[in-house]
Scaffold this motif. Structure first.
Motif, PDB file in Angstrom:
ATOM      1  N   ILE A 297      16.112  13.207  21.950  1.00 56.92           N
ATOM      2  CA  ILE A 297      16.773  13.281  23.254  1.00 56.92           C
ATOM      3  C   ILE A 297      16.012  12.395  24.241  1.00 56.92           C
TER       4      ILE A 297
ATOM      5  N   THR B 142      22.251  14.223  27.218  1.00 59.73           N
ATOM      6  CA  THR B 142      22.514  12.812  26.952  1.00 59.73           C
ATOM      7  C   THR B 142      21.413  11.994  27.612  1.00 59.73           C
ATOM      8  N   PRO B 143      20.989  10.888  27.042  1.00 58.70           N
ATOM      9  CA  PRO B 143      21.400  10.392  25.719  1.00 58.70           C
ATOM     10  C   PRO B 143      20.744  11.188  24.585  1.00 58.70           C
TER      11      PRO B 143
ATOM     12  N   LEU C 212      14.682  22.796  26.380  1.00 55.72           N
ATOM     13  CA  LEU C 212      14.611  21.412  26.846  1.00 55.72           C
ATOM     14  C   LEU C 212      13.474  21.145  27.830  1.00 55.72           C
TER      15      LEU C 212
ATOM     16  N   PHE D 131      16.567  12.374  30.510  1.00 54.82           N
ATOM     17  CA  PHE D 131      17.882  12.785  29.985  1.00 54.82           C
ATOM     18  C   PHE D 131      18.619  13.572  31.062  1.00 54.82           C
TER      19      PHE D 131
ATOM     20  N   ARG E 212      20.728   5.429  32.716  1.00 56.01           N
ATOM     21  CA  ARG E 212      20.153   6.058  31.527  1.00 56.01           C
ATOM     22  C   ARG E 212      20.898   5.610  30.268  1.00 56.01           C
TER      23      ARG E 212
ATOM     24  N   ARG F 140      17.194  14.506  15.382  1.00 57.27           N
ATOM     25  CA  ARG F 140      17.685  14.127  16.712  1.00 57.27           C
ATOM     26  C   ARG F 140      16.547  13.766  17.654  1.00 57.27           C
TER      27      ARG F 140
ATOM     28  N   ASP G 297      16.051   8.601  26.966  1.00 60.27           N
ATOM     29  CA  ASP G 297      16.559   7.226  27.021  1.00 60.27           C
ATOM     30  C   ASP G 297      15.826   6.283  26.071  1.00 60.27           C
TER      31      ASP G 297
ATOM     32  N   ASP H  74      19.153  21.181  15.995  1.00 64.35           N
ATOM     33  CA  ASP H  74      20.046  20.762  17.070  1.00 64.35           C
ATOM     34  C   ASP H  74      19.319  19.992  18.164  1.00 64.35           C
ATOM     35  N   ASP H  75      18.142  20.482  18.515  1.00 61.63           N
ATOM     36  CA  ASP H  75      17.401  19.785  19.549  1.00 61.63           C
ATOM     37  C   ASP H  75      16.333  18.942  18.893  1.00 61.63           C
ATOM     38  N   GLY H  76      16.332  17.698  19.243  1.00 59.89           N
ATOM     39  CA  GLY H  76      15.267  16.850  18.710  1.00 59.89           C
ATOM     40  C   GLY H  76      14.118  16.826  19.692  1.00 59.89           C
ATOM     41  N   GLU H  77      13.222  15.872  19.439  1.00 57.78           N
ATOM     42  CA  GLU H  77      12.124  15.706  20.380  1.00 57.78           C
ATOM     43  C   GLU H  77      12.656  15.002  21.623  1.00 57.78           C
ATOM     44  N   ILE H  78      11.963  15.239  22.723  1.00 60.33           N
ATOM     45  CA  ILE H  78      12.408  14.621  23.967  1.00 60.33           C
ATOM     46  C   ILE H  78      11.565  13.391  24.251  1.00 60.33           C
ATOM     47  N   LEU H  79      12.220  12.239  24.277  1.00 59.60           N
ATOM     48  CA  LEU H  79      11.545  10.982  24.575  1.00 59.60           C
ATOM     49  C   LEU H  79      12.230  10.343  25.758  1.00 59.60           C
ATOM     50  N   GLY H  80      11.649  10.525  26.938  1.00 60.49           N
ATOM     51  CA  GLY H  80      12.225   9.879  28.111  1.00 60.49           C
ATOM     52  C   GLY H  80      13.210  10.750  28.854  1.00 60.49           C
TER      53      GLY H  80
END
Lengths: 506, 96
Positions: B73, B58-59, A146, A113, B17, B71, B75, A105-111
């Protein structure tokens, strides 16, 4: 006591028994309340009950946002409380926003959000159901998922603000690491901290004790300090609002028979109609007998009697009563007497209190005997026991029930028990039963130590037990130190001795 | 046989964003083959879809196929990293 001023903000009744009393009406309406507690402190049950009561009692729809537990598990877990979430969902009165973690459900965090999607989903659910109550359980979970604390705190503030404009009352739960550490692990309290409630589950003397404390309600009054609560099967959380109890009961100067004419005489004509009597003595001094007499006196006067026994079984009690010429069995059959036997260990002390209150409300007795309070003391911490006694006595006094409690002293001779020190100031009368050893013989002594609002016998009298029960005889003369447990015989003075010589034998 | 690539981008309204993510999304379009499909969901307009897909942040960019789903998360600032995580064909300046 009622604190109600024009400027105070509105409260939303939670419907959680006892809580609305300590919260002076409920949670601040249309605001967010942070509910914190360590693992297993019943945060989820509390918040679910807030929603369930809303539906059942106030016809207010609910939205539950879960970050931890699976939706299916929640539906299943609360079935024991009688909350039919599945039906409410079908009726459109309850909606879940499922944010429980699943792999992928949670992907990697890039940037950068935000939690825009979560907010949109919550708003959507609130609009769809017309919800007035929303719960987010528990916030800690999204922080571990997150990561970015600053973003998440800001986003939670945004969600809280959005819910406020929608006019819903929100409860957010968050986990604490320790009972005395910071309020929450991720510093959420600094953002959503208008109202904070702390649930505790503290181990005290090998027993768990649950308490609920309202730390703050911004702009609203509430009771201060911790209040014990219990989680009961079938109903859920019940808070015991100790200091919310008012000392306002009416008082009666009507006398009722104690069940023993001798004792009535010692007490200046019987017990008072709404008094609480404590009978204290070592094992075997006749405490159970005295409570049997007390109940029998009630039965003879046509009153409804209740016996809560924590030391002996029903059969034992009935047999003993029979031995003293009292027929409990037929009295119970006729419905005039009710006997409840339980080991104190079967439940926590808070559960016992709620249970006893329930029995009293159902049966509506005129007389109540508890044999013995010391047995209940065994399962509790000192503080828990004190609260139990206060809660119970105030309830009994409110219902104007005459009550007799027995209490065991730990030593055979003399002495007092912790029970007494805790409750002696709450009881109206104290009767002491003591062993008196003299010249290698044991006899029993009885005395009325205190009797509020009445003259009473100040002497320590000898009493015997036979097939008819208790017989109170003459006062002990020429003996001192009975109460201290060290009776000493002393020679009567010459004048007294000579006086005695001239009394004609009958 | 390999499944076609199917990407969904969840955004929330017209924010900076969202615009950044949309721009990055467009750039991905150029490098992924022509049989790939691209879809954008605005959660404000279509919250039910976010509910079904259980989107929180989001995004969020979702690679629906090939399975298993993946997935990302944020920008999508670092496109090379996005391609790597979603196993998309790398950007090759000589074929363009």
């Amino acid at each position: 006591m009622k604190y109600s001023t024009a400027s105070e903000i509105d409260k939303q009744h939670t419907g959680i028994p006892g809580f609305d009393l300590i919260a002076y009406g409920g949670l601040p309406k249309g605001r967010t309340t942070l509910l914190v507690g360590t693992a297993g402190s019943a945060k989820t049950v509390f918040s679910l009950q807030f929603l369930a009561s809303g539906i059942m009692e106030y016809n207010q729809s609910a939205v539950f946002v879960t970050f931890e537990e699976m939706v299916e598990d929640i539906r299943h877990n609360v079935a024991g409380f009688g909350w039919t979430i599945k039906e409410w969902e079908a009726e459109g009165r309850w909606a879940f926003v499922d944010a429980a973690p699943r792999p992928l459900d949670d992907g990697e965090i890039l940037g950068a959000f935000d939690l825009g999607a979560l907010l949109a989903r919550v708003e959507n659910a609130v609009r769809r159901t017309g919800a007035k109550r929303v719960v987010l359980d528990s916030l800690g979970a999204i922080f571990t998922r997150l990561g970015d604390g600053t973003t998440l705190r800001n986003e939670l503030l945004r969600i809280s603000a959005a819910l406020k404009t929608m006019g819903v009352t929100t409860v957010m739960t968050a986990e604490r690491e320790t009972e005395d550490g910071p309020l929450t692990r991720y510093g959420i309290e600094e953002f959503v901290a208008d109202n904070v409630i702390i649930l505790r589950n503290v181990k005290d003397n090998e027993r768990r004790r649950r308490t609920c404390e309202i730390l703050k309600f911004r702009g609203a009054y509430h009771q201060k300090g911790e209040f014990p609560f219990a989680i009961l099967p079938g109903t859920g959380i019940q808070v015991i609002p100790l200091s919310a109890i008012e000392l306002r009961q009416s008082s009666s100067d009507l006398r009722i028979p104690s069940g023993s004419t001798d004792l009535d005489e010692m007490c200046g004509g019987g017990f008072f109609r709404d008094s609480i009597v404590l009978v204290s003595g070592a094992t075997g001094t006749g405490k159970t007998l005295m409570s049997t007499h007390f109940l029998n006196g009630g039965l003879k006067a046509g009153e409804r009697c209740l016996l809560l026994a924590y030391e002996e079984s029903r059969q034992q009690l009935f047999r003993n009563a029979q031995g003293w010429g009292v027929d409990f069995e037929s009295a119970e059959k006729s419905g005039q007497l009710r006997v409840c036997c339980d080991y104190p260990e079967v439940a926590s002390i808070e559960d016992h209190l709620i249970n006893i209150k329930q029995i009293i409300s159902d049966f509506k007795p005129d007389r109540l005997a508890i044999d013995s309070l010391s047995a209940i003391e065994r399962i509790s911490s000192e503080r828990g026991f004190r609260e139990f006694v206060i809660g119970l006595t105030s309830f009994i006094k409110h219902g104007e029930v005459a009550a007799l409690f027995t209490s065991n002293t730990p030593t055979l001779m003399g002495g007092s028990s912790v029970t007494e020190t805790h409750i002696s100031s709450i009881t109206d009368s104290i009767i002491l039963l003591r062993y008196v050893e003299l010249f290698g013989e044991i006899s029993r002594g009885v005395m009325v130590l205190k009797m509020r609002g009445s003259h009473h016998d100040k002497e320590i009298r000898e009493f015997n037990i036979d097939g008819d029960g208790m017989h109170i005889g003459r006062p002990f003369r020429n003996i001192t130190g009975i109460l201290a447990g060290r009776p000493q015989h002393f020679q009567a003075s010459e004048t007294e001795r000579i006086e005695g010589l001239f009394i004609e034998p009958k | 046989m390999t499944q076609a690539i199917h990407l969904t981008l969840y955004i929330c309204g017209e924010t900076v964003r969202s615009q950044n993510a949309l721009r990055a999304f467009d750039r991905l379009r150029d490098t992924v083959g022509s049989d790939a499909t691209f879809r954008v969901v605005d959660v404000v307009v279509d919250p039910d879809e976010a509910e079904t897909a259980r989107i929180l942040a989001t995004p969020t960019l979702v690679r629906e196929t090939p399975q298993p789903q993946r997935r990302v998360i944020g920008d999508l600032e670092d496109l090379d990293q996005v391609r790597k995580i979603l196993s998309l064909p790398p950007y090759d300046r000589f074929t363009r």
